[in-house]
Scaffold this active site. Structure first.
Site, short mmCIF file in Angstrom:
data_model
loop_
_atom_site.label_atom_id
_atom_site.label_comp_id
_atom_site.label_asym_id
_atom_site.label_seq_id
_atom_site.Cartn_x
_atom_site.Cartn_y
_atom_site.Cartn_z
N SER A 125 6.55 -50.23 -5.85
CA SER A 125 6.50 -48.87 -6.41
C SER A 125 6.71 -47.82 -5.32
CB SER A 125 5.18 -48.63 -7.15
OG SER A 125 4.09 -48.63 -6.27
N MET A 156 3.09 -57.23 3.30
CA MET A 156 1.80 -57.89 3.38
C MET A 156 1.75 -58.96 4.48
SD MET A 156 0.53 -55.97 1.21
CE MET A 156 -1.10 -56.50 0.72
N ARG A 157 2.52 -58.78 5.54
CA ARG A 157 2.49 -59.71 6.66
C ARG A 157 2.07 -58.95 7.91
NH1 ARG A 157 2.45 -64.58 5.23
NH2 ARG A 157 3.00 -65.15 7.35
N HIS A 169 -1.06 -47.28 3.57
CA HIS A 169 -2.25 -48.14 3.42
C HIS A 169 -3.21 -47.50 2.41
CE1 HIS A 169 -5.27 -51.06 4.58
NE2 HIS A 169 -6.14 -50.06 4.61
N VAL A 193 -3.55 -53.88 13.57
CA VAL A 193 -3.28 -53.74 12.13
C VAL A 193 -3.89 -52.44 11.56
CG1 VAL A 193 -5.29 -55.08 11.33
CG2 VAL A 193 -3.19 -55.08 10.01
N GLU A 239 -0.43 -42.28 -3.04
CA GLU A 239 0.53 -42.90 -2.10
C GLU A 239 1.93 -42.39 -2.40
OE1 GLU A 239 -1.48 -47.26 -1.20
OE2 GLU A 239 0.27 -47.16 -2.46
C1 GRF Z 1 0.17 -50.20 -1.64
O1 GRF Z 1 -1.10 -49.94 -2.18
C2 GRF Z 1 0.16 -50.03 -0.15
O2 GRF Z 1 -0.73 -49.08 0.29
C3 GRF Z 1 -0.26 -51.40 0.32
O3 GRF Z 1 0.38 -52.28 -0.56
C4 GRF Z 1 0.58 -51.64 -1.82
C5 GRF Z 1 2.03 -51.77 -2.18
O4 GRF Z 1 2.31 -51.29 -3.45
N1 GRF Z 1 0.07 -51.58 1.71
P1 GRF Z 1 3.79 -51.29 -4.03
O5 GRF Z 1 4.35 -52.68 -3.83
O6 GRF Z 1 4.59 -50.27 -3.28
O7 GRF Z 1 3.66 -50.97 -5.47
#
Ligand code: GRF
Length: 216
Positions: free
Chosen positions: A41, A118-119, A137, A172, A202
């Site tokens: 998103s 997510m790595r 984040h 991190v 975000e």
């Molecule tokens: C978000 O909440 C971001 O802060 C975290 O991972 C999520 C990713 O959301 N690091 P999306 O895949 O952009 O919907």
């Protein structure tokens, strides 16, 4: 004494002001490389901000590591090249990051956006794009680092959490903060409802933070 006083979901305090795009005058479009692992998103809102003329940029490539990431579908739908670098095919994090760097260079990327990547990243990536990697984040850093930021915020009993866009460094979820937005934690929140409310913010700050980071 009960701590469950009513809190309105509208009591959002956007700590960083809204920034209009014309405050940023970079003459040539920023060349972005976006890294995502899941839903995408945040990829989508950056692409939309560009389409709407709110961010003078172009997305050169989306890199994703998870074959089923919806982010890849979103990229294809928007005509953005999506490159799968599956972490399972690399013997360690450094080797994956070397391939990421090569790919970003191949697509002539100038700014790297970790939008739900997510790595853990290594020195290989951080050193290749010094101060040019932005991470989003779901907490008000430096509180609640790591992958369970939303759950940690709920468990801690804080009444306000939020999100942070920052320059990524080796440690991190650390590095200079660009923008933050605060979000109330409501008494009945689950990780899902709270995360959904954080994501609204975000989506608001990420395009602005990119413009801010790149502003002269
Ligand atoms: C978000 O909440 C971001 O802060 C975290 O991972 C999520 C990713 O959301 N690091 P999306 O895949 O952009 O919907």
């Amino acid at each position: 004494m009960s701590n469950n006083f009513p809190v309105s979901a509208d009591a959002v305090c956007l700590i960083s002001p809204n920034i209009s795009s014309n405050q940023f005058t970079q003459s040539t479009p920023l060349k972005l490389g976006i890294m995502a692992s899941g839903n995408g998103s945040n990829f989508e809102v950056v692409a939309q901000a560009i389409q709407d003329g709110q961010l003078n940029a172009q997305i050169q490539v989306l890199i994703y590591n998870n074959p089923s990431a919806k982010a890849a579908v979103r990229a294809v739908n928007r005509g953005v090249e999506a490159v799968l670098l599956n972490h399972r095919n690399y013997k360690n994090r450094e080797e994956l990051d070397e391939q990421i760097v090569q790919t970003l260079r191949k697509y002539d990327v100038e700014w790297v956006i970790m939008a739900g990547w997510m790595r853990l990243v290594t020195k290989v990536l951080i050193d290749a794009f010094p101060n040019k990697i932005i991470n989003i984040h779901p907490s008000l850093l430096p509180s609640f680092k790591g992958v369970h930021a939303v759950e940690q915020a709920l468990a801690s009993g804080v009444k306000i959490t939020g999100c942070t866009a920052h320059i990524a460094c080796l440690e991190v979820d650390s590095g200079p903060i660009l923008m933050q937005a605060a979000v109330p934690v409501l008494p009945d929140d689950t990780p899902e409802t709270l995360h959904a409310r954080i994501q609204v913010q975000e989506h608001r700050i990420l395009p602005q933070a990119i413009a801010l980071a790149a502003s002269p």
